[in-house]
Design an enzyme around this catalytic site. Sequence first.
Site, PDB file in Angstrom:
ATOM      1  CB  SER A   1       1.602   2.905   7.266  1.00 35.81           C
ATOM      2  OG  SER A   1       0.321   3.167   6.688  1.00 35.81           O
ATOM      3  CG  ASP A   2      -0.554   6.089  12.897  1.00 36.67           C
ATOM      4  OD1 ASP A   2      -1.781   6.017  12.666  1.00 36.67           O
ATOM      5  OD2 ASP A   2      -0.098   6.514  13.975  1.00 36.67           O
ATOM      6  CB  CYS A   3      -4.277   6.786   9.451  1.00 32.16           C
ATOM      7  SG  CYS A   3      -5.022   5.257  10.081  1.00 32.16           S
TER       8      CYS A   3
ATOM      9  CB  ALA B   1       2.446   7.186   8.620  1.00 35.26           C
TER      10      ALA B   1
END
Length: 698
Positions: free
Chosen positions: A237-239, A241
């Site tokens: 995942s993006d941070c 997210a």
Amino acid sequence: MTKEQANVRARALVEQMTVEEKASQLLYNSPAIERLGINEHNWWNEASHGVARAGMATVFPHAIALAATFNPALLGEVGDAVSTEARAKYNNSVACGDRDIFKGLTYWTPNINIFRDPRWGRGQETFGEDPYLTAMLGVEYIHGLQGDGEFLKSAACAKHFAGHSGPEKLRHTFDAQINPHDLHETYLPAFEWTVKAGVKGVMGAYNRTNGEPCCASKALMQDILREQWGFDGYYVSDCWALLDICNHHHVTDSVPEAAALALKRGCQLNCGDAFRHLMDAYEMDLITEEDLTEAAVKLYEIRFLLGEFEDVRPYSDILIDKVDCDEHRALNLKAAEECLVLLKNDGILPMDAGKPHKIAVIGPNAMSTVALEGNYNGMSPEYVTVADGMRRVFDKSSVRVAKGSNIWLDQRNDGMGFANLLSDGVAYAKTADTTVLVLGLDCNIEGEELNFENDYFDGGDRKKLMLPPAQMKLAHAVCEVCENVIVVVLAGSAVELGDELTAKARAVIHGWYPGAVGGLAVARLIAGQYCPSGKLPVTFYRSTEDLPDYADYNMTDRTYRYFKGEPRYPFGYGLSYTTFVYSDAKITEESDDAYKLTVTLENTGCMAGVEKVQVYGSYTDSRTPTPIFQLCGLQAVKLDAGEQATVTLSIHKYWLKAVLADGTRVVPDGGITLYVGGHQPDARSCELLGDVLTVKPG
């Protein structure tokens, strides 16, 4: 080590873990498990254009600047240099017992989102607006990072999957509505090609795409990524997210439910802390131990492929003296020189550095190191600003330097005298024979989710394409007192100078964020110590009035592929100091999947140069929407003055297929014309640069 061998060893290790230990390993900052001989491991590392945020490193030109080289092979060289420094720094960190963030070998790069709108602040991190260029550069950079040895040199990660390209302020809540045609023709191809090239990781975006959070999307993660493309790496995942799934997208009612949904959809790693709730999800029967096991095995495959658990760690002979070594500095200068795009030259360039001149170097980026770096950067032991470069190269000249204005504030008088910037700049320009006016932006005002808004900027994005008024005021004042003005723009995106300033400037160089030695590259270009070869990886529009609504992801009237207006400067454009002539072009069937195009190229000018040979396809009588032109072949060719060579390019038919309304890629029902030359075959490019050679496939 093969993937199969890594899987067997990973599974054997994971099966010894408790369920709690398995869950703990799915966090980006995975804790140690001492009883199993497992060290703590931080997955979060950055290397967009050099090892970032981990101390000293070679700071190469930013990604958009590397894209302007139009040289995939060069991206492979840069990636290899970056991974060499990555191993050197990793070896040193491990020896020091330092396993902190940004000290590892799993790099969350490259950013292969499409720079579809020049207002997007993160466009500087991408390879531009074209899916083919993005794919080819991404593939080569990944190959350089990961290497071709028995073990991975480092592990690359393609991001942000998918549809992430603004607006920055809304990224945690935004739903990117993308029709299947545009999704499969524009937004997904670079991901498909990097996946099939063996990238080890894919990062999900913050936004939703067509209603589903990108880190918990069945359509993206399962149907397309895993089933259609056969991706067998890890998904991260993006941070933070995953918190958006609950808190902003409102797809779930709680964080444990969000974590469970992401895991079930195929997100094995969480940058953030939502996966700290996995045991809650487990207790709620939302996930099983098998779900945790399979995710952990996937992650440990990567760690085994990196050689972490070998008795003799691979690449352990790469020492810290490889960081910013002479070889990498030379490569950095080469990349900086190839990234600069000469947009205008009325004959003032090149200037003779052997003669004395009175030169003024003026502007907010003249002495800026921030404008060399861009974002997601390391720290260079030495920076060469444009002012520094001009002093070095024009060492027989008088070179005076003034800031002249701030980047965007008209005036900032905080007791340090900033109110007199303009008068200094004008005074120096008035007494100069030639003024190098260094304007532009920097990552403090265009970038990722910046927390300020005014008439010009909006959370890191831009509202306008024109330079900020403070700089325009300086530029016009300088042009009033100096006849010979060379404008250098350092920015991560297209910047409009306006008709008047464009006409007054005798030369315009777009330098992007050109890396630690970018100022030296600019000065050497001005002095004619090499031949400029950079090309625009994005369209330079004249106004935001030429653009659709920023939040609209439809490709109609976007980028060179669908824009029907006349740009200031087109995609693929860039001037040279020499001339190249194309002749005797032929095309044959290379295979079922590709054409072979050969063409004779001759340097008919008076100096050596690198020509960026570009091939574009155009469609006739197609019953489905197709691009006006589509880049489908690219090669950098270096020729001495008077030298001739036969250039051979492989044109994969993937890039010439038409995409139907449902996203299916098919052989077009009409004709295809191929164009080969040093630029795009559009009317504006031909007006600026001349005709192109037309080749029709048999």
